[in-house]
Motif scaffolding. Sequence first.
Motif, PDB file in Angstrom:
ATOM      1  N   ALA A   1      60.030  48.409  -1.158  1.00 15.47           N
ATOM      2  CA  ALA A   1      58.760  47.838  -0.717  1.00 15.47           C
ATOM      3  C   ALA A   1      58.911  47.189   0.648  1.00 15.47           C
ATOM      4  N   PRO A   2      57.924  47.356   1.521  1.00 16.88           N
ATOM      5  CA  PRO A   2      58.015  46.795   2.871  1.00 16.88           C
ATOM      6  C   PRO A   2      57.705  45.312   2.902  1.00 16.88           C
ATOM      7  N   HIS A   3      58.211  44.665   3.961  1.00 15.48           N
ATOM      8  CA  HIS A   3      57.758  43.313   4.254  1.00 15.48           C
ATOM      9  C   HIS A   3      56.313  43.369   4.752  1.00 15.48           C
ATOM     10  N   VAL A   4      55.640  42.238   4.703  1.00 19.55           N
ATOM     11  CA  VAL A   4      54.248  42.222   5.130  1.00 19.55           C
ATOM     12  C   VAL A   4      54.158  42.523   6.626  1.00 19.55           C
ATOM     13  N   PRO A   5      53.110  43.228   7.039  1.00 18.79           N
ATOM     14  CA  PRO A   5      52.968  43.615   8.457  1.00 18.79           C
ATOM     15  C   PRO A   5      52.409  42.486   9.322  1.00 18.79           C
ATOM     16  N   GLU A   6      53.251  41.502   9.583  1.00 16.69           N
ATOM     17  CA  GLU A   6      52.905  40.399  10.474  1.00 16.69           C
ATOM     18  C   GLU A   6      54.204  39.736  10.915  1.00 16.69           C
ATOM     19  N   ASN A   7      54.125  38.879  11.948  1.00 10.67           N
ATOM     20  CA  ASN A   7      55.330  38.206  12.463  1.00 10.67           C
ATOM     21  C   ASN A   7      56.458  39.212  12.634  1.00 10.67           C
ATOM     22  N   TRP A   8      56.183  40.279  13.355  1.00 10.54           N
ATOM     23  CA  TRP A   8      57.085  41.426  13.459  1.00 10.54           C
ATOM     24  C   TRP A   8      58.410  41.026  14.092  1.00 10.54           C
ATOM     25  N   ASN A   9      59.501  41.573  13.558  1.00  9.80           N
ATOM     26  CA  ASN A   9      60.831  41.279  14.079  1.00  9.80           C
ATOM     27  C   ASN A   9      61.726  42.498  13.865  1.00  9.80           C
ATOM     28  N   SER A  10      62.985  42.386  14.285  1.00  4.37           N
ATOM     29  CA  SER A  10      63.880  43.533  14.213  1.00  4.37           C
ATOM     30  C   SER A  10      64.168  43.945  12.773  1.00  4.37           C
ATOM     31  N   LYS A  11      64.216  42.997  11.866  1.00  4.98           N
ATOM     32  CA  LYS A  11      64.466  43.311  10.463  1.00  4.98           C
ATOM     33  C   LYS A  11      63.333  44.145   9.881  1.00  4.98           C
ATOM     34  N   LYS A  12      62.096  43.753  10.174  1.00  2.00           N
ATOM     35  CA  LYS A  12      60.954  44.503   9.652  1.00  2.00           C
ATOM     36  C   LYS A  12      60.848  45.879  10.301  1.00  2.00           C
ATOM     37  N   ALA A  13      61.152  45.968  11.590  1.00  2.00           N
ATOM     38  CA  ALA A  13      61.104  47.251  12.280  1.00  2.00           C
ATOM     39  C   ALA A  13      62.172  48.199  11.735  1.00  2.00           C
ATOM     40  N   PHE A  14      63.367  47.676  11.504  1.00  2.00           N
ATOM     41  CA  PHE A  14      64.469  48.466  10.950  1.00  2.00           C
ATOM     42  C   PHE A  14      64.095  48.971   9.554  1.00  2.00           C
ATOM     43  N   GLN A  15      63.533  48.067   8.750  1.00  2.00           N
ATOM     44  CA  GLN A  15      63.135  48.451   7.400  1.00  2.00           C
ATOM     45  C   GLN A  15      62.055  49.533   7.422  1.00  2.00           C
ATOM     46  N   LEU A  16      61.086  49.396   8.317  1.00  2.00           N
ATOM     47  CA  LEU A  16      60.039  50.405   8.428  1.00  2.00           C
ATOM     48  C   LEU A  16      60.637  51.773   8.738  1.00  2.00           C
ATOM     49  N   GLU A  17      61.521  51.824   9.740  1.00  2.00           N
ATOM     50  CA  GLU A  17      62.144  53.104  10.085  1.00  2.00           C
ATOM     51  C   GLU A  17      62.900  53.681   8.901  1.00  2.00           C
ATOM     52  N   SER A  18      63.592  52.834   8.157  1.00  2.00           N
ATOM     53  CA  SER A  18      64.363  53.313   7.018  1.00  2.00           C
ATOM     54  C   SER A  18      63.457  53.850   5.914  1.00  2.00           C
ATOM     55  N   LEU A  19      62.384  53.123   5.617  1.00  2.00           N
ATOM     56  CA  LEU A  19      61.464  53.593   4.587  1.00  2.00           C
ATOM     57  C   LEU A  19      60.818  54.925   4.967  1.00  2.00           C
ATOM     58  N   LEU A  20      60.549  55.109   6.254  1.00  2.00           N
ATOM     59  CA  LEU A  20      59.964  56.369   6.703  1.00  2.00           C
ATOM     60  C   LEU A  20      60.983  57.506   6.696  1.00  2.00           C
ATOM     61  N   MET A  21      62.258  57.179   6.806  1.00  2.00           N
ATOM     62  CA  MET A  21      63.328  58.174   6.743  1.00  2.00           C
ATOM     63  C   MET A  21      63.652  58.588   5.312  1.00  2.00           C
ATOM     64  N   ALA A  22      63.260  57.766   4.347  1.00  2.23           N
ATOM     65  CA  ALA A  22      63.786  57.892   2.986  1.00  2.23           C
ATOM     66  C   ALA A  22      63.462  59.229   2.328  1.00  2.23           C
ATOM     67  N   GLY A  23      62.263  59.756   2.535  1.00  4.56           N
ATOM     68  CA  GLY A  23      61.894  61.009   1.890  1.00  4.56           C
ATOM     69  C   GLY A  23      62.843  62.137   2.249  1.00  4.56           C
ATOM     70  N   ASP A  24      63.085  62.327   3.537  1.00  2.51           N
ATOM     71  CA  ASP A  24      63.995  63.384   3.984  1.00  2.51           C
ATOM     72  C   ASP A  24      65.430  63.082   3.555  1.00  2.51           C
ATOM     73  N   PHE A  25      65.823  61.810   3.639  1.00  5.94           N
ATOM     74  CA  PHE A  25      67.188  61.432   3.268  1.00  5.94           C
ATOM     75  C   PHE A  25      67.483  61.827   1.827  1.00  5.94           C
TER      76      PHE A  25
END
Length: 344
Positions: free
Chosen positions: A48-72
Amino acid sequence: MVDVTIRGAGIFGLSIAWACARRGASVQVIDPNGPAAGASGGIVGALAPHVPENWNSKKAFQLESLLMAGDFWQDVETAGGVPAGYGRTGRLQPIADDRTLDLARQRAVNAGSLWQGEAVWEIVQTADLGPFAPSSATGHVIHDTLSARIHPRRACAALVAALEVRGVPIILEAPDRGQIVHATGVDGLADLSRDRGKTVGVGVKGQAALLRFDAGDSPQLFVDGLHLIPHADGTLAIGSTSERDYDAPQTTDTLLDDVIDRAVAAMPILRGVAVVERWAGIRPRAKSRAPMLGRWPERPGHFIANGGFKIGFGMAPKVAEVMADLVLEGHDTVPEDFKVEASL
């Protein structure tokens, strides 16, 4: 000739081994307890993602990972023939009051820009949902299409099978060869803390339950601080506790009974459903609360991948890629606040 030794066969260690092996490296994975023996052998699997606010490197990294997960996970399953239980089925969260409803609407706007159009965070009416949906005081729930499910121990088994096809052994003990990645979870944090003479991370106990309830591909729920995850095998995972103080790391108790009772109160459809498994384990949380990734400062040729805590499976696809970049190519793309020095 072994290019990389991975110490630790949990989700970080296995995923990094897979990324390195796919790039042609010769890899060995060492774990005296075998694959998924610790926190990675759990049952919840809420990606599950963090809430989309107060954006930081941790949330950006997590977003990229969640979007990669299907292919992975598709690649892992195709290689080894073992299902990981992955599915991007989304998530529902009840909205308690008008203030929370206004906040949810603002977050929907934020998600429109921050999530790059790859997923949505929307407000829907409970009347439009099926039977496996939470009640809500406002008649509305948050529905996001980024959240996904995975069965943790099945995912680890899928990685082991894929690695075996690549000729990567999971062995109990062997000499270190090549570059060394330490992905040893709670034990690794304890060792680092002893070496440093200060706490760099801790183990946090979690308890969870698996119920015999088939909700199909319904979205997961986040209700009353609990995750309810419909798995593809016809079970439903409920979790979890977060315990800093504990005496019996792998023993369940009345705290789990309370979790089950709260889940039934939130979803009366679960009343009387059989509990098929009770699970407890210790999850590694780094001092920074972000994953601890990168070079081990005092030990050339050694690297650390630790501190997945509750988001290790969601972070794993991206962690695997950035660690393979670093270990095999010397290309460092680890976010600054994830680097080992941030916790040391």
